[in-house]
Design a protein around this motif. Structure first.
Motif, PDB file in Angstrom:
ATOM      1  N   ALA A 137       0.813  -1.218   0.000  1.00 40.33           N
ATOM      2  CA  ALA A 137       0.000   0.000   0.000  1.00 40.33           C
ATOM      3  C   ALA A 137       0.853   1.278   0.000  1.00 40.33           C
ATOM      4  O   ALA A 137       0.333   2.362  -0.284  1.00 40.33           O
ATOM      5  CB  ALA A 137      -0.916   0.004   1.220  1.00 40.33           C
ATOM      6  N   LYS A 138       2.096   1.146   0.284  1.00 40.17           N
ATOM      7  CA  LYS A 138       3.006   2.299   0.344  1.00 40.17           C
ATOM      8  C   LYS A 138       3.086   2.974  -1.021  1.00 40.17           C
ATOM      9  O   LYS A 138       3.272   2.313  -2.037  1.00 40.17           O
ATOM     10  CB  LYS A 138       4.387   1.806   0.785  1.00 40.17           C
ATOM     11  CG  LYS A 138       5.275   2.849   1.337  1.00 40.17           C
ATOM     12  CD  LYS A 138       6.526   2.181   1.917  1.00 40.17           C
ATOM     13  CE  LYS A 138       7.505   3.214   2.375  1.00 40.17           C
ATOM     14  NZ  LYS A 138       8.727   2.598   2.896  1.00 40.17           N
ATOM     15  N   LYS A 139       2.974   4.292  -1.035  1.00 39.88           N
ATOM     16  CA  LYS A 139       2.946   5.031  -2.305  1.00 39.88           C
ATOM     17  C   LYS A 139       4.314   5.109  -2.977  1.00 39.88           C
ATOM     18  O   LYS A 139       4.462   4.760  -4.125  1.00 39.88           O
ATOM     19  CB  LYS A 139       2.380   6.425  -2.072  1.00 39.88           C
ATOM     20  CG  LYS A 139       0.907   6.399  -1.684  1.00 39.88           C
ATOM     21  CD  LYS A 139       0.162   7.516  -2.307  1.00 39.88           C
ATOM     22  CE  LYS A 139      -1.263   7.563  -1.831  1.00 39.88           C
ATOM     23  NZ  LYS A 139      -2.152   6.633  -2.464  1.00 39.88           N
ATOM     24  N   ASP A 140       5.309   5.600  -2.273  1.00 38.69           N
ATOM     25  CA  ASP A 140       6.632   5.775  -2.863  1.00 38.69           C
ATOM     26  C   ASP A 140       7.561   4.666  -2.358  1.00 38.69           C
ATOM     27  O   ASP A 140       8.380   4.884  -1.466  1.00 38.69           O
ATOM     28  CB  ASP A 140       7.209   7.151  -2.508  1.00 38.69           C
ATOM     29  CG  ASP A 140       6.377   8.279  -3.088  1.00 38.69           C
ATOM     30  OD1 ASP A 140       5.943   8.135  -4.250  1.00 38.69           O
ATOM     31  OD2 ASP A 140       6.157   9.283  -2.384  1.00 38.69           O
ATOM     32  N   LYS A 141       7.429   3.509  -2.970  1.00 37.66           N
ATOM     33  CA  LYS A 141       8.222   2.358  -2.543  1.00 37.66           C
ATOM     34  C   LYS A 141       9.684   2.518  -2.948  1.00 37.66           C
ATOM     35  O   LYS A 141       9.983   2.878  -4.075  1.00 37.66           O
ATOM     36  CB  LYS A 141       7.671   1.070  -3.154  1.00 37.66           C
ATOM     37  CG  LYS A 141       6.301   0.681  -2.675  1.00 37.66           C
ATOM     38  CD  LYS A 141       5.819  -0.571  -3.401  1.00 37.66           C
ATOM     39  CE  LYS A 141       4.368  -0.828  -3.179  1.00 37.66           C
ATOM     40  NZ  LYS A 141       3.481   0.094  -3.869  1.00 37.66           N
ATOM     41  N   THR A 142      10.556   2.211  -1.994  1.00 38.62           N
ATOM     42  CA  THR A 142      11.985   2.209  -2.286  1.00 38.62           C
ATOM     43  C   THR A 142      12.348   0.865  -2.914  1.00 38.62           C
ATOM     44  O   THR A 142      11.530  -0.071  -2.948  1.00 38.62           O
ATOM     45  CB  THR A 142      12.809   2.383  -0.996  1.00 38.62           C
ATOM     46  OG1 THR A 142      12.584   1.242  -0.160  1.00 38.62           O
ATOM     47  CG2 THR A 142      12.426   3.671  -0.266  1.00 38.62           C
ATOM     48  N   GLU A 143      13.582   0.771  -3.369  1.00 42.93           N
ATOM     49  CA  GLU A 143      14.061  -0.499  -3.913  1.00 42.93           C
ATOM     50  C   GLU A 143      14.043  -1.579  -2.826  1.00 42.93           C
ATOM     51  O   GLU A 143      13.700  -2.729  -3.090  1.00 42.93           O
ATOM     52  CB  GLU A 143      15.483  -0.315  -4.459  1.00 42.93           C
ATOM     53  CG  GLU A 143      15.988  -1.532  -5.214  1.00 42.93           C
ATOM     54  CD  GLU A 143      17.359  -1.289  -5.824  1.00 42.93           C
ATOM     55  OE1 GLU A 143      18.179  -2.228  -5.768  1.00 42.93           O
ATOM     56  OE2 GLU A 143      17.603  -0.187  -6.351  1.00 42.93           O
ATOM     57  N   THR A 144      14.374  -1.182  -1.608  1.00 45.95           N
ATOM     58  CA  THR A 144      14.337  -2.120  -0.473  1.00 45.95           C
ATOM     59  C   THR A 144      12.913  -2.601  -0.223  1.00 45.95           C
ATOM     60  O   THR A 144      12.697  -3.786   0.054  1.00 45.95           O
ATOM     61  CB  THR A 144      14.911  -1.444   0.793  1.00 45.95           C
ATOM     62  OG1 THR A 144      16.233  -0.992   0.525  1.00 45.95           O
ATOM     63  CG2 THR A 144      14.925  -2.391   1.972  1.00 45.95           C
ATOM     64  N   ASP A 145      11.940  -1.702  -0.312  1.00 45.08           N
ATOM     65  CA  ASP A 145      10.530  -2.089  -0.148  1.00 45.08           C
ATOM     66  C   ASP A 145      10.132  -3.117  -1.206  1.00 45.08           C
ATOM     67  O   ASP A 145       9.474  -4.121  -0.899  1.00 45.08           O
ATOM     68  CB  ASP A 145       9.600  -0.872  -0.266  1.00 45.08           C
ATOM     69  CG  ASP A 145       9.768   0.117   0.859  1.00 45.08           C
ATOM     70  OD1 ASP A 145      10.190  -0.279   1.964  1.00 45.08           O
ATOM     71  OD2 ASP A 145       9.467   1.320   0.620  1.00 45.08           O
ATOM     72  N   GLN A 146      10.528  -2.854  -2.446  1.00 41.02           N
ATOM     73  CA  GLN A 146      10.195  -3.767  -3.557  1.00 41.02           C
ATOM     74  C   GLN A 146      10.808  -5.154  -3.317  1.00 41.02           C
ATOM     75  O   GLN A 146      10.161  -6.172  -3.539  1.00 41.02           O
ATOM     76  CB  GLN A 146      10.691  -3.203  -4.897  1.00 41.02           C
ATOM     77  CG  GLN A 146      10.021  -1.926  -5.322  1.00 41.02           C
ATOM     78  CD  GLN A 146       8.584  -2.135  -5.787  1.00 41.02           C
ATOM     79  OE1 GLN A 146       8.009  -3.206  -5.702  1.00 41.02           O
ATOM     80  NE2 GLN A 146       7.989  -1.067  -6.290  1.00 41.02           N
TER      81      GLN A 146
END
Length: 172
Positions: A137-146
């Protein structure tokens, strides 16, 4: 040298590593619940294996009690987790979990395991699903989030017997 491996495992990764070490060394290998009934004074070396859970090593208090009771024994800790062996987070994880001065003489090792949703306790599974939902649900996902989304989206096993080699070398 008489050694015992005591492990705490919920989904099987830590148990697998404990059994691999036992096969290679001939050490006794017991689950934590069985080991609590064992007389540990007969062993020269005590290995304790557990898993990473929400940033902590599960049942680490049990191992700390061993450290305090038998400071003259060779003590080895191994921890399994879902991160790959080369993850930069592992060093900071160990630094945080082993910051108590009692752990200074402990040799600590990380063994990548994976995730097994089929064997995971309900509350752990629920927590992982909530984390996955919040990351998606996070809008601005970082590479780490991905990477995290990809990693926790399903069960996987990255365990490998090669990761016990440093532990075996430490035992010699």
């Amino acid at each position: 040298m008489k050694a015992i491996i005591i492990y705490h495992s919920e989904t099987g990764f830590t148990k697998k590593y404990a059994q691999w070490i036992a096969e290679e060394t001939g050490a006794d290998c017991l689950s934590l619940s069985a080991a609590k009934k064992q007389h540990l004074d007969q062993y020269d070396t005590i290995l304790f294996g557990s898993f990473a859970y929400a940033g902590a090593i599960r049942k680490l208090g049990f191992f700390k009690d061993i450290l305090e009771k038998w400071p003259d024994k060779k003590l080895i800790l191994f921890c399994t987790g879902a991160n790959p062996a080369d993850s930069p987070q592992i060093q900071s994880f160990f630094k945080e979990n082993l910051k108590d001065p009692a752990f200074r003489k402990v040799n600590a090792f990380y063994c990548p395991g994976g995730l097994n949703y089929e064997k995971m306790p309900f509350l752990s599974k629920l927590m992982m699903r909530a984390l996955l939902k919040s990351l998606r649900a996070k809008k601005d996902k970082t590479e780490t989030d991905q990477e995290m989304i990809k990693m926790i989206s399903g069960s996987y096993d990255i365990s490998d017997k090669k990761y016990i080699e440093p532990i075996l070398a430490c035992l010699k």
